[in-house]
Enzyme design. Sequence first.
Site, PDB file in Angstrom:
ATOM      1  N   HIS A  19      -3.068 -10.415  -6.756  1.00 37.92           N
ATOM      2  CA  HIS A  19      -2.747  -9.003  -6.971  1.00 37.92           C
ATOM      3  C   HIS A  19      -1.250  -8.801  -7.162  1.00 37.92           C
ATOM      4  CE1 HIS A  19      -6.859  -7.779  -6.220  1.00 37.92           C
ATOM      5  NE2 HIS A  19      -6.877  -8.823  -5.406  1.00 37.92           N
ATOM      6  N   GLU A  32      24.326 -23.314  10.590  1.00 38.52           N
ATOM      7  CA  GLU A  32      23.340 -22.281  10.891  1.00 38.52           C
ATOM      8  C   GLU A  32      22.674 -22.545  12.242  1.00 38.52           C
ATOM      9  OE1 GLU A  32      23.606 -24.067   8.169  1.00 38.52           O
ATOM     10  OE2 GLU A  32      23.457 -22.816   6.378  1.00 38.52           O
ATOM     11  N   LYS A  58      18.936 -32.939  12.760  1.00 39.96           N
ATOM     12  CA  LYS A  58      19.166 -34.372  12.595  1.00 39.96           C
ATOM     13  C   LYS A  58      20.636 -34.706  12.874  1.00 39.96           C
ATOM     14  CE  LYS A  58      18.920 -38.065   9.205  1.00 39.96           C
ATOM     15  NZ  LYS A  58      18.417 -38.540   7.933  1.00 39.96           N
ATOM     16  N   LYS A 107      28.540 -25.969   0.963  1.00 36.69           N
ATOM     17  CA  LYS A 107      28.934 -26.018   2.385  1.00 36.69           C
ATOM     18  C   LYS A 107      30.449 -26.112   2.502  1.00 36.69           C
ATOM     19  CE  LYS A 107      24.803 -28.485   4.023  1.00 36.69           C
ATOM     20  NZ  LYS A 107      24.300 -29.721   4.573  1.00 36.69           N
ATOM     21  N   GLU A 165      14.356 -30.564  -3.210  1.00 37.83           N
ATOM     22  CA  GLU A 165      15.508 -31.254  -2.631  1.00 37.83           C
ATOM     23  C   GLU A 165      15.414 -32.759  -2.910  1.00 37.83           C
ATOM     24  OE1 GLU A 165      16.454 -31.242   1.707  1.00 37.83           O
ATOM     25  OE2 GLU A 165      18.169 -30.000   1.156  1.00 37.83           O
ATOM     26  N   GLY A 187      15.582 -35.559   6.422  1.00 36.87           N
ATOM     27  CA  GLY A 187      15.337 -34.230   6.995  1.00 36.87           C
ATOM     28  C   GLY A 187      14.006 -33.633   6.568  1.00 36.87           C
ATOM     29  N   ARG A 188      13.721 -33.666   5.261  1.00 37.67           N
ATOM     30  CA  ARG A 188      12.485 -33.023   4.773  1.00 37.67           C
ATOM     31  C   ARG A 188      11.257 -33.880   5.006  1.00 37.67           C
ATOM     32  NH1 ARG A 188      16.325 -34.096   1.278  1.00 37.67           N
ATOM     33  NH2 ARG A 188      16.030 -35.604  -0.391  1.00 37.67           N
TER      34      ARG A 188
HETATM   35  O1  F6P Z   1      21.600 -28.882   3.814  1.00 39.19           O
HETATM   36  C1  F6P Z   1      20.444 -29.624   3.581  1.00 39.19           C
HETATM   37  C2  F6P Z   1      19.967 -30.311   4.816  1.00 39.19           C
HETATM   38  O2  F6P Z   1      20.745 -31.422   5.090  1.00 39.19           O
HETATM   39  C3  F6P Z   1      18.503 -30.683   4.689  1.00 39.19           C
HETATM   40  O3  F6P Z   1      18.306 -31.837   3.985  1.00 39.19           O
HETATM   41  C4  F6P Z   1      18.092 -30.748   6.123  1.00 39.19           C
HETATM   42  O4  F6P Z   1      16.699 -30.723   6.271  1.00 39.19           O
HETATM   43  C5  F6P Z   1      18.776 -29.525   6.661  1.00 39.19           C
HETATM   44  O5  F6P Z   1      20.005 -29.471   5.965  1.00 39.19           O
HETATM   45  C6  F6P Z   1      19.008 -29.495   8.147  1.00 39.19           C
HETATM   46  O6  F6P Z   1      19.806 -30.557   8.579  1.00 39.19           O
HETATM   47  P1  F6P Z   1      19.909 -30.946  10.107  1.00 39.19           P
HETATM   48  O7  F6P Z   1      18.546 -31.332  10.581  1.00 39.19           O
HETATM   49  O8  F6P Z   1      20.884 -32.076  10.167  1.00 39.19           O
HETATM   50  O9  F6P Z   1      20.400 -29.746  10.869  1.00 39.19           O
END
Ligand code: F6P
Length: 550
Positions: free
Chosen positions: A386, A214, A208, A514, A355, A269-270
């Site tokens: 199990h 990452e 987003k 972060k 979240e 995002g979620r």
């Molecule tokens: O760190 C949390 C977050 O902002 C989530 O809410 C989101 O889904 C994820 O990181 C990834 O964010 P982006 O789509 O901006 O890379």
Amino acid sequence: MPMPATTKADLWRALEAHRAQIAARHPRELVEDDPGRFERYALEAAGLLLDTSKQLVTDETLDLLVRLARASGLESRRDLLFEGGIVNETEGRAALHTALRNRSGRPVLVDGRDVMPDVEAVLEKMRTFSVSVRDGTWRGFTGERIRDVVNIGIGGSDLGPAMAAAALDARRGSDLRAHYVSNLDAVQIERVLRDLDPERTLFLVASKTFSTQETLANARTARRWLLDTFEDEAAVARHFVAVSTNRERVVEFGIDPENMFEFWDWVGGRYSLWSAIGLSLAVVYGMGAFDALLEGAHAMDEHFRTAPLASNLPVRLGMLGVWNTNFLGVATHAVLPYDEALRLLPAHLQQLEMESNGKRVTRTGDAIDVATCPVVWGGPGSNGQHAFYQLLHQGTALVSVDLILAVRSQARWADHQDAVLANALAQGEALMRGRTLEEARAELIEEGLSPAEAGRLAPHKVVPGGRPTTTIVYDELSPRILGALVALYEHKVFVESVIWGDNPFDQWGVELGKLLAGRILGEIRGGEPADHDPATAALIERVRRIRAGD
Ligand code: F6P
């Protein structure tokens, strides 16, 4: 006669008093003394049956919960959500995941402007692109057809599509394969790329913000891997597309904006599975499957928007969440799909619920003085039986449970399914009824043990029961059913947030880590020590020494 409670505070107190009343009865009595319970407590919509008859509630509980929902302003808040009002106050935004799957033809206004033409234009672009990859019109840099689609993203830009891909995979009608890379630890991307052919691989960089550490690290590594083969930057345009709200950063990264699929800041995002973040699904499983996913979610939206509160599935699920958390003391909730295709659903719901409602202040920043979101976790039913079910049945924590089951399997070897169903239904019964000391002793004596031996073993075989359980049943998993199921949980989370008063659409709690990671990165790379607590400072120093081989 006392006046009936009408305010939120009155209803909360009424629920506390009611809880004290029903606590005197063993939970299994609530169910066993109430034969018409299933008919009254099972609700249906959008292909889903929601059986809440094994929750620790009576008609009075449900009535009080509906009144609490109303007194908390659920209906007006729900209208605001669908109308594109600012429901995410701390970020000053609407939360319009429902617009992404709006099939009603109704306009949806954000700041007075209908967003539906934009939504439809992106869906059209996804359609054209997915068809071109699937029919081989879109080729790699050397003219090869694409075989592997790698989605690079994290959190909502990974969990939703990865979960849906696992769910739809039994219906894959092409040779295309979907892969999901999220972890900053390069072991994951290395493992995925090891078996892939650069000439036949397409990367979808899904973010987003397009600023997530990452995702950008993995995207850079993927580009290096590609260019190791082609040694020509022009290859990037044939092997990389971006899904983002941030055009500038996409261009900065070196992806042609022509190859960018847009979405908007009013998609959390979620909650972004329904946007172009679902592009990997459209490419690998076809736009028809993606459309059906949206239709299923829309059917649940319409139900949530219009059904009376008392027979409204998300309202029931959300209010039971409130009842279990705030009145029964449930602090952990297990999601147990008896459907292998839904193996990643618990992880998706974990982000969605934790979240969204893992909060401690209200929308206006005041402290919330009751418990909010429980810990949400889970895994496929058969396997869990199990492993961790022991704790569900006999541990000291009261765990609430969602059992999710397909009546029919998507698999060819459908004869397994009788046993799957038997196990799922048996677990629901065991979690509710349990086994008393007398029953345990009688069973042991029947097995031939002496009364003394039976007396010694019986306490170990007691299962208290009374675990609040919801059972969600559907015929066979399809994209439509999946859409309805995920939307059901999204709205459940929303309902709970209205009662708790939090903002389910922000996530400020993830920011601090972060920020500190940025600082520590410099130190790991040999920079000057920054200001830390002594415990962290010592640990950083120890890590540096191990790396230096001291
Ligand atoms: O760190 C949390 C977050 O902002 C989530 O809410 C989101 O889904 C994820 O990181 C990834 O964010 P982006 O789509 O901006 O890379």
